[in-house]
Every structure is written in structure tokens, then in C-alpha cells.
Design a protein around this motif. Sequence first.
Motif, PDB file in Angstrom:
ATOM      1  N   ARG B  10      22.107  66.308  56.506  1.00 28.34           N
ATOM      2  CA  ARG B  10      21.975  65.774  57.871  1.00 28.34           C
ATOM      3  C   ARG B  10      21.256  64.425  57.850  1.00 28.34           C
ATOM      4  N   SER B  13      24.134  58.871  55.471  1.00 19.57           N
ATOM      5  CA  SER B  13      25.408  58.160  55.619  1.00 19.57           C
ATOM      6  C   SER B  13      26.128  58.040  54.291  1.00 19.57           C
ATOM      7  N   THR B  39      25.865  65.263  59.261  1.00 22.40           N
ATOM      8  CA  THR B  39      26.011  64.731  60.624  1.00 22.40           C
ATOM      9  C   THR B  39      26.856  63.460  60.611  1.00 22.40           C
ATOM     10  N   ASP B  40      27.340  63.084  59.432  1.00 25.11           N
ATOM     11  CA  ASP B  40      28.143  61.872  59.278  1.00 25.11           C
ATOM     12  C   ASP B  40      29.613  62.214  59.528  1.00 25.11           C
ATOM     13  N   CYS B  41      30.178  61.676  60.623  1.00 24.45           N
ATOM     14  CA  CYS B  41      31.564  62.039  60.954  1.00 24.45           C
ATOM     15  C   CYS B  41      32.539  61.557  59.880  1.00 24.45           C
ATOM     16  N   GLU B  63      33.119  72.092  62.869  1.00 25.31           N
ATOM     17  CA  GLU B  63      32.252  71.148  63.570  1.00 25.31           C
ATOM     18  C   GLU B  63      31.639  71.852  64.765  1.00 25.31           C
ATOM     19  N   GLY B  65      28.437  70.898  67.689  1.00 21.32           N
ATOM     20  CA  GLY B  65      27.285  70.116  68.145  1.00 21.32           C
ATOM     21  C   GLY B  65      26.959  68.921  67.295  1.00 21.32           C
ATOM     22  N   GLY B  66      27.991  68.213  66.840  1.00 19.63           N
ATOM     23  CA  GLY B  66      27.758  67.006  66.046  1.00 19.63           C
ATOM     24  C   GLY B  66      27.381  67.284  64.601  1.00 19.63           C
ATOM     25  N   GLU B  67      27.460  68.550  64.198  1.00 18.06           N
ATOM     26  CA  GLU B  67      27.192  68.885  62.792  1.00 18.06           C
ATOM     27  C   GLU B  67      28.468  69.397  62.137  1.00 18.06           C
ATOM     28  N   TYR B  68      28.676  68.925  60.919  1.00 16.36           N
ATOM     29  CA  TYR B  68      29.877  69.303  60.185  1.00 16.36           C
ATOM     30  C   TYR B  68      29.456  70.226  59.041  1.00 16.36           C
TER      31      TYR B  68
END
Lengths: 155, 75
Positions: B10, B13, B39-41, B63, B65-68
Motif C-alpha cells: 500500500r 508506486s 493501492t497503485d491502480c 478491488e 475501496g481503492g485497494e487491489y
Amino acid sequence: MSKKMAIIATKGTLDMAYPPFILGSTAAALGYDVQIFFTFYGLQLLRKDISDVKISPLANPAMPMPIPMPVMVQMLPGMESMATMMMKEKLKKHGVAPLEQLRELCLEADVKFIACQMTVDLFEFDKSDFIDNVEYGGAATFMEFAGETDICLFV
Amino acid sequence: MNFDKELDARGLSCPLPILKTKKSLADMGSGQVLKVVSTDCGSVKDMQAFAKQTGNELVSQTEAGGEYTFFLAKK
């Protein structure tokens, strides 16, 4: 046999230091055999201390700035340091690794660093200023590896 | 899903999630499962590309809540 990638790193600014180290470390993680040939200003990236590597908004009109800044202002003393500080904060905020860490990750993954002997001599660099894991060679040394690569990039 | 090891990526990048995934897999045995949370799309496509090129199997990716969340089975 594993795939191969060669990169020629010719620039020593903060922004242009990223592509060789990002692509080098990632390719190595994907199983590539990687060599990076550092020449001209790229040699700066092999110094033990690269905390002073800078970015300049001058002659770099594509650099996003928080406010429009005339060239006359960009020339003022301290602007380069300020731009560098702001860029580093931005990188940190976005979770982008510091250069030192990416370089270390390259070395851990056995990415081979080659310094151009001619430009080391030209700029009168002291080899003791460079990190230890560097080999020294010329264009022919690089071509020997580059000639067999699947990917060859000039940065 | 059961997993043998978890990697918290998380806030990191490109290329760190991939580099850390590679490192985490290094000391795992064949068939063991690594869970990675990022959290990096950009890591969605990158993880697929990593799996494809290294032969480790991407068992699932979700995915929320913005977490992968990725589950990778080591080759």
C-alpha cells in the motif's frame, strides 16, 4: 536462455535518472539479464552520494509547475534547488522510490553497471567517487552485450 | 482464499509493488500462495504482465475501496 536488455543512460538529472533504474530493476525482476551503460552526464548516477542530483525547470517547458513561471524567474539563484525539493516531495507523496533505493534494487537483482571509461577520463571523475559495483569499458564492451539483446534503449 | 505469505504494498508506486512481489516470492516454495495488497491502480495491469512473463500464476485479483488484492501462486 533469459532475455536481455541494454540501456544507455546519458543524463544525470533527477527526472531522467528514473527511467534507467525503473526499467532496469523491473526487467531484472521479470527475469531479464540487464546491463546499463552510463556515459556522459549519466555517470553522475554512479556516484556514491546521489542525494544532490537535481531537476531544473529551466529549458524544460514540459515540467508541470504549480504556478506559471517565466524563464527570467527560473534563472534566479536557488530556483533549481527549490524545484528539486518540490519534486522530491512529490515523488515521496506518491510513493515513488528514491533513486538510491531503485539503484540498490538494480544491484540486488544483478543488473550490471558499466561506466564509460572515455567520459570518466574526459570529466576527470575519480573512480573512488563511484559505487563499487561498476565495471569500466568502452563502446565495444557495450556492443558485445547490446548486440545480443531483445531490448536496447537510449535514455 | 488461503495464502502462505502476505505483502503490504500500500502507498507504493511503480515499480515497487512488482519488485517487492518478486522479492517476496524468492524464498517461497513452488505452489505456495502470496497475497499482495496494493493501492497503485497501475499495479493491476503490471501484476498481470508480471505473472505472464515470470510464469507465476495470478490466481485472483479483486478491488475494494481503492485497494487491489492479488493472489499469486509461485511457479
